[in-house]
Design an enzyme around this catalytic site. Structure first.
Site, PDB file in Angstrom:
ATOM      1  N   ILE A 237      -1.659  21.476  18.379  1.00  0.00           N
ATOM      2  CA  ILE A 237      -2.443  22.156  19.416  1.00  0.00           C
ATOM      3  C   ILE A 237      -1.729  23.444  19.794  1.00  0.00           C
ATOM      4  O   ILE A 237      -0.547  23.430  20.169  1.00  0.00           O
ATOM      5  CB  ILE A 237      -2.612  21.255  20.655  1.00  0.00           C
ATOM      6  N   GLU A 280       2.048  17.039  20.784  1.00  0.00           N
ATOM      7  CA  GLU A 280       0.719  17.598  20.543  1.00  0.00           C
ATOM      8  C   GLU A 280       0.404  17.732  19.051  1.00  0.00           C
ATOM      9  O   GLU A 280      -0.520  18.452  18.668  1.00  0.00           O
ATOM     10  CB  GLU A 280       0.594  18.974  21.226  1.00  0.00           C
TER      11      GLU A 280
END
Length: 375
Positions: A237, A280
């Site tokens: 991300i 992430e």
């Protein structure tokens, strides 16, 4: 009334647990079926041997031959034939043969004696296999009644009364003990299944765990499927630290849950798996399709995350985006250890980030990590 409500409630819970653990239950029932048939054949061989030497058994050695052949052929059938019928039904069939023999031996072979074999059958059957409680009770009671109806015509009043008491008592004992044992077995299987889920599922995103990723890749190599193209996509991300600093860690967790849900939906539609690699970072595995189809799917994943429109105002794209590196594992990379595949996908991921983020880069042979940038 409370007891009845609890009983009904448990029936629904049992049905759900039987469904959720169907594969493990089938394995257990199959093992018990093989063992039961082996024990049955051995018992009839012993009885046949006795019929050759013991006077009271001599008139029935043909019966034992038929039983030995029947159980042996049945055993061969369930070992060799690839059938779709659950093993519990074959267990019931074997049980029916045993009760039929008990009925014959009690009514024809020894009408002046109380049968012990039927008592063993009535006690053993409910504890051998794992099945729905109502069906196990039905089979047990039905065959108990079948036995009593037959011997009623062959045994005089006092002897039949003893048979009736014994059958009722051992049916009750078998069902009671079998019910308790079945409950323990099913609940143990359910606990193992839930433990496995906790190990294999990431609790926050509901994607598969990193541990499950390495297990699946290891099994994939062990199964010698490397003539089949697979795609491994490493996903990160973009600017997630900025997102957490701007909106807080609670919002960060909510963002991860949304993205995890999106990945799982894509996985269901496209028959692929997603794993949370850490923080992430996620990994996706694709097992089907050509190289171009896999690349196209990666681009669709990238667009799907952007289309969630999760705000990240402090970044160039103003919404949460992902960068992805894709390695297409073909014959060139098949001999490499699976952790090397992850490394190659990671190299392509950092290439995507260095080119501006929110994009997919396919790993090319000889591509190097280079200088890592801040992420």
């Amino acid at each position: 009334m409370s007891y009845i409500c609890n009983l009904i409630d448990y029936q629904f819970k049992e049905k759900a647990m039987l469904k959720d653990n169907a594969q493990e239950i089938e394995k257990l029932n199959q093992r018990m079926l093989y063992r039961t048939l082996l024990v049955a054949v051995m018992c009839f061989i012993v009885l046949f041997t006795l019929s050759l030497f013991v006077e009271s058994y001599k008139d029935y050695h043909e019966v034992y031959i038929v039983l030995i052949l029947t159980m042996s052929c049945f055993d061969l059938f369930v070992h060799k034939v690839n059938f779709q019928i659950p093993s519990i039904y074959f267990l019931y069939f074997a049980y029916t043969i045993a009760v039929s023999y008990a009925t014959y031996s009690s009514a024809i072979m020894a009408p002046d004696y109380i049968s012990v074999f039927i008592l063993a059958c009535l006690f053993a059957m409910p504890i051998i296999g794992i099945d729905a409680s109502w069906r196990a009770c039905f089979v047990e009671i039905f065959l108990g009644i079948f036995y009593l109806l037959i011997v009623f015509y062959y045994k005089v009043g006092g002897l039949f009364a003893d048979e009736l008491i014994n059958v009722c008592m051992f049916t009750f004992l078998g069902l009671s003990f079998g019910s308790s044992l079945r409950k323990i077995r099913i609940e143990n299987l359910e606990m193992r299944r839930l433990d496995m889920i906790r190990e294999n599922i990431d609790s926050l995103t509901q994607t598969l765990s990193r541990r499950k990723l390495f297990t699946d890749l290891s099994e994939y190599k062990d199964l010698d499927k490397l003539n089949q193209l697979i795609g491994i996509i490493m996903i990160d991300i973009d600017n997630f630290k900025i997102f957490n600093d701007t909106y807080g860690h609670v919002a960060g967790d909510k963002c991860l849950r949304k993205i995890g849900k999106c990945f799982n939906q894509i996985g269901l539609i496209n028959d692929m798996k997603f794993y949370r690699y850490g923080g992430e970072e996620f990994v996706g595995l694709m097992y089907h399709g050509t190289k171009n189809e896999m690349i196209t799917l990666c681009e669709q994943i990238n667009h799907a995350i952007f289309d969630l429109k999760i705000p990240n105002e402090q970044t160039d794209y103003h919404y949460v985006t992902i960068s992805a590196g894709l390695i297409l594992v073909d014959e060139r990379y098949a001999s490499l250890p699976y952790d090397k595949w992850i490394t190659q996908a990671d190299i392509a991921l950092y290439k995507a980030k260095s080119e501006g983020r929110n994009r997919v880069v396919v790993y090319q042979y000889g591509m190097m990590m280079g200088d890592k940038i801040k992420v």
